[in-house]
Motif scaffolding. Structure first.
Motif, PDB file in Angstrom:
ATOM      1  N   ILE A  12      62.637  21.643 -59.806  1.00 34.29           N
ATOM      2  CA  ILE A  12      62.677  20.080 -58.876  1.00 34.29           C
ATOM      3  C   ILE A  12      63.689  20.178 -57.943  1.00 34.29           C
ATOM      4  N   PHE A  13      63.310  19.689 -56.721  1.00 32.57           N
ATOM      5  CA  PHE A  13      64.210  19.696 -55.488  1.00 32.57           C
ATOM      6  C   PHE A  13      64.790  18.392 -55.375  1.00 32.57           C
ATOM      7  N   THR A  14      66.116  18.223 -55.386  1.00 23.37           N
ATOM      8  CA  THR A  14      66.704  16.895 -55.276  1.00 23.37           C
ATOM      9  C   THR A  14      67.384  16.963 -53.865  1.00 23.37           C
ATOM     10  N   TYR A  15      67.256  15.567 -53.337  1.00 23.91           N
ATOM     11  CA  TYR A  15      67.883  15.659 -51.942  1.00 23.91           C
ATOM     12  C   TYR A  15      68.559  14.285 -51.822  1.00 23.91           C
ATOM     13  N   GLY A  16      68.847  13.587 -52.723  1.00 17.73           N
ATOM     14  CA  GLY A  16      69.421  12.259 -52.791  1.00 17.73           C
ATOM     15  C   GLY A  16      70.297  11.947 -53.532  1.00 17.73           C
ATOM     16  N   THR A  17      70.145  10.670 -54.307  1.00 17.33           N
ATOM     17  CA  THR A  17      71.232  10.355 -55.399  1.00 17.33           C
ATOM     18  C   THR A  17      71.054  10.968 -56.672  1.00 17.33           C
ATOM     19  N   LEU A  18      70.334  12.032 -56.638  1.00 20.80           N
ATOM     20  CA  LEU A  18      70.479  13.057 -58.032  1.00 20.80           C
ATOM     21  C   LEU A  18      71.225  14.181 -57.742  1.00 20.80           C
ATOM     22  N   LYS A  19      71.670  14.471 -56.532  1.00 20.13           N
ATOM     23  CA  LYS A  19      72.521  15.615 -56.155  1.00 20.13           C
ATOM     24  C   LYS A  19      73.971  15.141 -56.729  1.00 20.13           C
ATOM     25  N   PRO A  65      55.074  16.938 -43.290  1.00 22.82           N
ATOM     26  CA  PRO A  65      55.403  18.469 -42.893  1.00 22.82           C
ATOM     27  C   PRO A  65      55.367  18.553 -41.345  1.00 22.82           C
ATOM     28  N   GLY A  66      56.328  19.043 -40.686  1.00 19.91           N
ATOM     29  CA  GLY A  66      56.263  19.214 -39.315  1.00 19.91           C
ATOM     30  C   GLY A  66      57.377  18.358 -38.471  1.00 19.91           C
ATOM     31  N   SER A  67      57.347  17.031 -39.450  1.00 20.98           N
ATOM     32  CA  SER A  67      58.335  15.945 -38.622  1.00 20.98           C
ATOM     33  C   SER A  67      59.608  16.054 -39.202  1.00 20.98           C
ATOM     34  N   GLY A  68      60.714  15.367 -38.532  1.00 18.17           N
ATOM     35  CA  GLY A  68      61.937  15.636 -38.959  1.00 18.17           C
ATOM     36  C   GLY A  68      62.688  16.859 -38.935  1.00 18.17           C
ATOM     37  N   HIS A  69      63.406  17.221 -40.159  1.00 16.50           N
ATOM     38  CA  HIS A  69      64.340  18.327 -39.980  1.00 16.50           C
ATOM     39  C   HIS A  69      64.127  19.115 -41.476  1.00 16.50           C
ATOM     40  N   ARG A  70      64.521  20.256 -41.294  1.00 18.70           N
ATOM     41  CA  ARG A  70      64.769  20.913 -42.688  1.00 18.70           C
ATOM     42  C   ARG A  70      65.710  20.370 -43.442  1.00 18.70           C
ATOM     43  N   VAL A  71      65.369  19.961 -44.746  1.00 18.24           N
ATOM     44  CA  VAL A  71      66.125  19.133 -45.611  1.00 18.24           C
ATOM     45  C   VAL A  71      66.938  19.880 -46.417  1.00 18.24           C
ATOM     46  N   THR A  72      68.391  19.726 -46.691  1.00 20.19           N
ATOM     47  CA  THR A  72      68.933  20.610 -47.764  1.00 20.19           C
ATOM     48  C   THR A  72      69.245  19.498 -48.902  1.00 20.19           C
ATOM     49  N   GLY A  73      69.132  20.377 -50.073  1.00 21.63           N
ATOM     50  CA  GLY A  73      69.296  19.602 -51.428  1.00 21.63           C
ATOM     51  C   GLY A  73      69.687  20.619 -52.452  1.00 21.63           C
ATOM     52  N   GLU A  74      69.440  20.203 -53.773  1.00 20.89           N
ATOM     53  CA  GLU A  74      69.796  20.909 -54.687  1.00 20.89           C
ATOM     54  C   GLU A  74      68.481  21.484 -55.646  1.00 20.89           C
ATOM     55  N   LEU A  75      68.314  22.501 -56.121  1.00 17.77           N
ATOM     56  CA  LEU A  75      67.392  22.780 -56.936  1.00 17.77           C
ATOM     57  C   LEU A  75      67.746  23.142 -58.442  1.00 17.77           C
ATOM     58  N   TYR A  76      66.886  22.481 -59.295  1.00 17.27           N
ATOM     59  CA  TYR A  76      67.119  22.398 -60.732  1.00 17.27           C
ATOM     60  C   TYR A  76      65.926  22.685 -61.645  1.00 17.27           C
ATOM     61  N   SER A  77      66.064  23.645 -62.578  1.00 15.91           N
ATOM     62  CA  SER A  77      65.056  24.075 -63.485  1.00 15.91           C
ATOM     63  C   SER A  77      65.036  22.870 -64.610  1.00 15.91           C
TER      64      SER A  77
END
Length: 183
Positions: A12-19, A65-77
């Protein structure tokens, strides 16, 4: 570690409050302690996506997809048990978020010379996108502008679930947010 191969099968890719450093990361810390989650690193979306804030500065990734930006976050298994706990937090059964596929690449340190020498492998994971029932309105409400990363700046003003008015559902808060006049 045996449990990583045995049960932590969903990425799972987390990009907000789970980081790390944000208010809901305590859930992932619990899951890591119990062997139900493993931190895999910092990743970035292959495609551009809108990352916006809704009511109470809650972050939403929009499946556009195609709008906005490439988003940075954290990956968890995460394990099946861990995934059900994250799904519960994200309100997938209540129409808050939808867990859907996303393609990621490891987030580099910015050293272009080194990055050119490396083969970058894409990674298929899942992310929690805003529910499709309100994603277009959320994009419009944010002036069709998103951000690359949910940082302390974007989180300023975030209100924890327990501190929000309890007389309305979160979907009602979203409806009020997207229908209210912009400031």
């Amino acid at each position: 570690m045996a449990f990583e191969n045995d049960c932590c099968t969903t990425l799972i890719f987390t990009y907000g409050t789970l980081k790390q450093g944000f208010s809901n990361h305590v859930l992932l810390q619990d899951l890591m302690r119990s062997g139900d989650a493993v931190f895999k690193g910092t990743y970035q979306t292959v495609e551009n996506y809108p990352l916006v804030c809704g009511p109470y500065r809650v972050p939403f990734l929009l499946n556009m997809p195609g709008s906005g930006h490439r988003v940075t976050g954290e990956l968890y298994s995460v394990s099946t048990r861990g995934l059900s706990r994250v799904d519960e937090l994200e309100g997938t059964s209540k129409g808050h978020y939808e867990r859907r596929p996303i393609l990621l690449i490891p987030s580099g340190d910015g050293n272009k010379e080194e990055e050119e020498d490396q083969v970058v492998l894409t990674c298929a994971a899942e992310a929690y996108y805003a529910h499709k029932s309100f994603e277009k309105e959320m994009w419009m409400k944010n002036g069709r502008k998103g951000f690359r990363i949910y940082s302390e700046k974007e989180a300023k003003g975030y209100v924890k679930r327990k501190d929000r008015p309890q007389n309305l559902s979160f979907l009602e808060h979203i409806s009020i947010f997207i229908s209210s006049p912009s400031a």
